[in-house]
Design an enzyme around this catalytic site. Structure first.
Site, PDB file in Angstrom:
ATOM      1  N   ILE A 273     -29.463  -3.976  -9.104  1.00 39.28           N
ATOM      2  CA  ILE A 273     -28.637  -4.549 -10.168  1.00 39.28           C
ATOM      3  C   ILE A 273     -29.407  -5.541 -11.027  1.00 39.28           C
ATOM      4  O   ILE A 273     -28.868  -6.078 -11.993  1.00 39.28           O
ATOM      5  CB  ILE A 273     -27.374  -5.232  -9.597  1.00 39.28           C
ATOM      6  CG1 ILE A 273     -27.743  -6.318  -8.580  1.00 39.28           C
ATOM      7  CG2 ILE A 273     -26.432  -4.217  -8.994  1.00 39.28           C
ATOM      8  CD1 ILE A 273     -26.555  -7.112  -8.066  1.00 39.28           C
ATOM      9  N   ASP A 389     -33.840 -22.989 -15.503  1.00 40.87           N
ATOM     10  CA  ASP A 389     -33.790 -21.691 -16.178  1.00 40.87           C
ATOM     11  C   ASP A 389     -32.358 -21.356 -16.580  1.00 40.87           C
ATOM     12  O   ASP A 389     -31.858 -20.269 -16.312  1.00 40.87           O
ATOM     13  CB  ASP A 389     -34.368 -20.605 -15.265  1.00 40.87           C
ATOM     14  CG  ASP A 389     -34.717 -19.325 -16.034  1.00 40.87           C
ATOM     15  OD1 ASP A 389     -34.801 -19.389 -17.278  1.00 40.87           O
ATOM     16  OD2 ASP A 389     -34.893 -18.278 -15.391  1.00 40.87           O
TER      17      ASP A 389
END
Length: 476
Positions: A273, A389
């Protein structure tokens, strides 16, 4: 010696023999609760006045607040000669300093963490004892009469979520020990208390099935299915539907110790995924409890790096111990030759990046995004963890309109130190100036990146799209 503050129920102070200490009237209890919610952090006088006097202070409110603080100091310290050690005056307000043993909520969270570590190491009997000891601290809804007020609500909800997770983790350990019949009654009570939580429903189905009660396990599934459909218009997750099919078919993999399908340490793996510079993510389930997971496999060259190995376990513990309703939880992690793995909750709603492919968010949804991710970042920063991030691809969604901060990665610990910056990738379009310059970073870097993400959520474009490359920069 500081007396004990209790917030896992009505707010109170008790002595070592558990006898109650008089805290005064409702305003003193409000003050105690407000300081406990922010234990270890300075709360301004203005904020305390607003909370204690419920938004309607008198001209003498600050002076009255001082007298309330003095009374609480005496109640906490238990000795007027040492008054002032538990509550300190620090500009612009006051701070409550309590050890884990002096605040029941802190003791509870520490106990749950210890129990989870025992379970992770395979000591399920010790884990059950640890969970039981921690759960016995509960006397009712956290902060009780103040739980629904804005200044206490987030902390009360956080503690309720930690409790729910502890009950579920305790059931996992009981199931691992073979205590199927014993756990049924506990799970039946908990599913009545939390009827829409899927994990305890899966645990109850498995416990019933292993106790020879197949028909009741199937009935529990159908009751849950009807509840979701009637109240929320939803269906059970694919993992729970798979569990129901396995119960119906009397699948041998449901038996204690059985393994079926492609597995990795008890997790069943399915399709890929996601893929990044240093890892591959696959959807999976934990068949023992019917839990959906995402399993991130770190690439071999990184997992074998001595610098990474040195930091991996310590910093994985830090991330695993983050407890917040809007942080994607890290359930499990381990390292072995040529591999390191992290197991996280899988959210079916995809990412914010996926949602933005259909266009910008409306103002109300964006406000929800800011609240959820902002609160998650605050919780992480309090524990010294900087994400580094923040971007739409690392914000996850569920089917109920909630947002979750995920993909903390690993080796991120104290990002204010240069040697803490290892093996992380950052998209330049969202990176703060100090990240782009490969300088040490702190919480401000995350706030900057969140601002860029919110700009894109509102407008559908990045603020510096022309100047930013899509190529990721790597920190080492």
């Amino acid at each position: 010696m500081t007396n004990r503050v209790g917030v896992l129920g009505p707010v109170q102070i008790t002595m070592a023999d558990r006898s109650a200490v008089d805290t005064g009237g409702k305003r003193q209890r409000r003050l105690l609760a407000a300081l406990a919610v922010n234990a270890g952090d300075v709360v301004s006088v203005d904020t305390l006045v607003d909370i204690v006097f419920e938004g309607s202070p008198s001209d003498a409110a600050e002076k009255t607040l001082q007298s309330y603080v003095s009374r609480l100091r005496r109640a906490l310290d238990g000795d007027t000669r040492s008054a002032g050690t538990a509550i300190e005056r620090v500009e612009p307000g006051y701070v409550m300093r309590l050890g884990d043993s002096s605040l029941d909520a802190a003791e509870f969270v520490a106990g749950v963490t210890t129990a989870r570590n025992l379970a992770r190491d395979g000591d399920h009997a010790g884990a059950v004892r640890g969970f039981d000891q921690a759960l016995r601290l509960w006397r009712g809804t956290p902060y009780a009469e103040f739980a629904d007020e804005p200044w206490a609500m987030a902390e009360a909800q956080r503690l309720l979520e930690v409790r729910a997770g502890a009950i579920e983790d305790r059931a996992d350990s009981q199931l691992a020990l073979g205590g199927h019949a014993d756990v049924v009654a506990d799970l039946e009570r908990f599913t009545l208390e939390e009827p829409t939580r899927e994990r305890p429903r899966a645990q109850l189905m498995l416990a019933l099935y292993r106790s020879g009660r197949q028909a009741e396990a199937l009935r529990s599934y159908h009751d849950y299915h009807e509840l979701l459909r009637d109240e929320m218009g939803l269906d059970p997750s694919p993992a729970l539907r798979e569990l129901e099919a396995s119960v119906l078919a009397r699948d041998p993999s449901l038996e204690l110790g059985a393994v079926g399908g492609e597995t990795l340490r008890g997790y069943r793996l399915f399709e890929e995924i996601g893929r990044g510079a240093f890892s591959v993510v696959r959807r999976g389930t934990q068949p023992a409890v019917g839990r959906d997971v995402a399993v991130k496999a770190i690439r071999a060259e990184l997992a074998n790096d001595p610098d990474f190995v040195r930091r991996f376990e310590t910093e994985a513990h830090m991330v695993a111990n983050l407890e917040h309703p809007h942080i994607v939880p890290l359930y499990d992690f381990w390292r072995e030759p040529d591999g390191a793995y992290l197991v996280m909750r899988w959210l079916r709603g995809g990412t914010l990046e996926d949602r933005l492919a259909d266009g910008p968010l409306d103002l109300a949804t964006t406000a929800t995004l800011v609240r959820h991710i902002g609160e998650a970042l605050e919780a992480a920063h309090r524990q010294g963890i900087v994400h580094r991030d923040i971007k739409p691809a690392n914000v996850f969604c569920d089917d109920d309109g909630n947002f979750f901060l995920g993909d903390f990665g690993i080796a991120i610990g104290d990002a204010t130190a240069p040697d803490a910056m290892i093996h992380a990738t950052t998209a330049p379009a969202y990176a703060s100036p100090e990240l782009l310059e490969r300088q040490p970073v702190g919480p401000a870097a995350d706030i900057y990146s969140l601002g860029v993400t919110v700009f894109e959520a509102l407008t559908g474009a990045r603020p510096f799209a022309d100047a930013a490359s899509d190529v990721e920069i790597t920190h080492r």
